[in-house]
Design a protein around this motif. Structure first.
Motif, short mmCIF file in Angstrom:
data_model
loop_
_atom_site.label_atom_id
_atom_site.label_comp_id
_atom_site.label_asym_id
_atom_site.label_seq_id
_atom_site.Cartn_x
_atom_site.Cartn_y
_atom_site.Cartn_z
N LYS A 285 0.90 -1.21 0.03
CA LYS A 285 0.01 0.14 -0.05
C LYS A 285 1.04 1.19 0.05
N LEU A 286 1.97 1.37 0.78
CA LEU A 286 2.67 2.30 0.66
C LEU A 286 3.50 2.74 -0.48
N VAL A 287 4.00 1.71 -1.10
CA VAL A 287 4.72 1.69 -2.49
C VAL A 287 3.72 2.47 -3.60
N MET A 288 2.28 1.55 -3.42
CA MET A 288 1.42 2.06 -4.72
C MET A 288 0.67 3.24 -4.46
N ASP A 289 0.45 3.70 -3.08
CA ASP A 289 -0.30 4.83 -3.02
C ASP A 289 0.38 5.91 -2.60
N VAL A 290 1.74 5.72 -2.10
CA VAL A 290 2.61 6.86 -1.46
C VAL A 290 3.77 7.23 -2.22
#
Length: 563
Positions: A285-290
């Protein structure tokens, strides 16, 4: 950023390797057994972009020739970029700007390469990513680079768990699909005031201002999420990520501004209490959204590892919703199933199996799910070709119920492919090539359909005169096997169900007759009988004596395997 094509002349087991991305819609899923080349592709791409980001440093160039085509938007204009590297020399062109000099290369590259790695292996990190991390941290803390600048090659692993949670929760990014309805209660952060003060005197910068706002000249803070937001001046999630990463993750104590981050949640748990699957999804989630933007390239090594099968579809949603160009590796049949249109099948460094996959899809149809097809495509076990799923039920239950140790090699070393009837055999045998040392045995009923199909495959009418199996000369390790005649049958026509005792047929007939209410509603068809027999077999209603005739088939298989 969208990849178009990659050609590698020779890197490890990738020889004259060509990968077309045009039909993958921004997501490429690499599948195959260990050693097939998945990780080598990830490593090659990492090496290629390290060479490009450091293009003026010839010592950082890869040791293989390659060509790479991709598109990228620059100043609202789409550029088709072609990179050719041969004889240690780069040629880079844009369809808009023509030849690109080394001095101008960076603006035509992805904003960054982000790798999410699941394993403990550190070679990829050491060889390609570590120097970018060290140089970026040093530049930020010494104020020679602005916090807005990109690290270019970013490697995310287990050390980012706390930072990932804190960044996303502080920026109101919804994590309920990962951690449920628990909330963050307490944030405890320990600071190294000596380092903060030393760097503030030498090189005051934005990172030190951020950390100073949190510490308030104290060595420790304990607060809740809302109060943390008032202390932290970060503007965006990516800025906060950079501030915390630069301050907390350096290995050298003399460079650390934060020595510990501890998060406690409403149910009393801390970050380490989350499951491995939850932590993997947090990082994804961190990689894809942030972290990744529309000019990034994302590399995901088995992003579904440790994630429960029921939650694997979340992986697809997280990747698709971000719309970032992504390449991922996986062994998961479930992930293969949901990403079917994005799959690249690898075997020994070559893209193979797509033809085999299409053959399986054509002959098996609804008989096999996509995930079952992928298990077959990637297996090194031997293969039985059978006419339908009921054949599998009979054979598997016969082996299990008989419990004869001499048949263990059959039970443990074969996979089954249902061909949807005898008519699927010819296509499979003509096109599907077995792997090295892999045995394929096609088992057909001794009936009109089976014999008709066999005549299409072999011309010799006397091929089965001496025995009930025949090895194909045109396909190594592929055998045709006609069911040996059951002792209870005198007819020349019989099927696998005829291995069961007559009394089992009579029982089902009696059961159907007992349901008789009117002639119009009465149905005693062959297919109905087959389904009822298979259902009883699957439920364990039959004992060892019911499967004795199957020994003839299994003994024949052992004879083939021995020969």
């Amino acid at each position: 950023m969208k990849l178009t094509r990659l050609n590698i002349k020779e890197f490890k087991n990738l020889i004259n390797f060509n990968l077309d991305f045009t039909d993958k819609n921004g997501i490429t899923v690499l599948i195959g057994n260990n050693g097939c080349g998945k990780s080598n592709i990830i490593e090659a791409i990492s090496g290629i972009f390290r060479s490009l980001y450091l293009i003026t440093d010839s010592s950082k160039r890869v040791d293989f020739d390659f060509e790479l085509d991709y598109s990228i938007n620059i100043a609202e204009t789409n550029h088709e970029i072609k990179v050719v590297f041969t004889d240690n020399t780069f040629t880079i062109t844009s369809n808009q700007d023509g030849n690109i000099t080394q001095a101008n290369t960076l603006q035509y590259l992805p904003s960054q390469l982000v790798a999410l790695y699941s394993g403990e292996e550190s070679r990829l990190w050491k060889n390609y990513y570590e120097s970018f991390y060290l140089n970026y941290n040093t530049a930020i803390i010494s104020n020679t680079k602005n916090i807005e600048s990109s690290q270019q090659m970013l490697y995310i692993n287990k050390y980012y768990w706390d930072i990932a949670l804190l960044v996303m929760l502080a920026n109101d990014i919804d994590l309920s699909g990962i951690i449920g309805d628990i909330t963050l209660d307490t944030i405890d952060i320990t600071f190294n005031l000596a380092n903060i003060n030393r760097f503030a005197e030498q090189n005051p910068n934005e990172t030190l201002n951020f950390i100073g706002g949190l510490s308030q000249e104290k060595e420790w803070m304990s607060t809740d999420l809302e109060e943390f937001k008032t202390f932290a001046d970060f503007e965006t999630a990516i800025r906060m990520f950079k501030f915390l990463s630069v301050s907390y993750l350096p290995k050298t104590e003399s460079n650390k501004l934060i020595t510990n981050i501890n998060l406690t949640f409403s149910n009393g748990t801390e970050t380490n209490s989350f499951s491995e699957g939850e932590k993997k999804k947090i990082l994804l989630k961190l990689v894809m959204d942030v972290l990744a933007d529309d000019k990034s390239l994302v590399l995901l090594d088995e992003p579904d590892s440790h994630i429960h099968i029921a939650h694997k579809k979340q992986i697809k949603e997280m990747i698709e919703n971000s719309e970032r160009e992504s390449i991922l590796t996986t062994h998961s049949p479930t992930l293969m199933n949901v990403f079917d249109e994005h799959l690249v099948y690898l075997q020994n460094g070559e893209i193979k199996g797509r033809e085999n996959a299409e053959i399986l899809e054509n002959i098996a149809g609804d008989e096999m799910s996509i995930s079952e097809q992928q298990l077959i495509l990637n297996t090194t076990r031997h293969i039985f070709l059978v006419e339908g799923k009921t054949d599998i039920i009979y054979m598997e239950n016969a082996l299990k119920t008989l419990g004869d140790a001499k048949y263990d090699t059959i039970e443990n070393n074969f996979e089954y492919i249902p061909t949807g009837g005898a008519s699927g055999l010819n296509l499979f045998i003509d096109k599907f090539k077995p792997k090295d040392n892999q045995l394929i045995i096609a088992i057909v009923d001794n009936d009109t359909a089976g014999n008709t199909e066999l005549k299409k495959i072999i011309d010799d009418e006397k091929a089965f005169d001496d025995k009930d199996y025949f090895k194909l000369k045109t396909s190594a390790n592929t055998y045709l096997l006609k069911l040996p005649r059951p002792s209870t049958i005198t007819s020349d026509q019989y099927e696998i169900e005829d291995y069961l005792p007559r009394k089992r047929f009579l029982e089902i007939s009696d059961d159907l007759i007992k349901t008789f209410k009117s002639l119009k509603g009465f149905n005693l068809k062959k297919d109905t009988m087959k389904k009822k027999l298979a259902s009883k077999c699957e439920k364990g209603s039959y004992g060892k004596d019911d499967f004795l005739e199957f020994k003839k088939l299994f003994d024949l298989i052992l004879e083939i395997k021995t020969n």
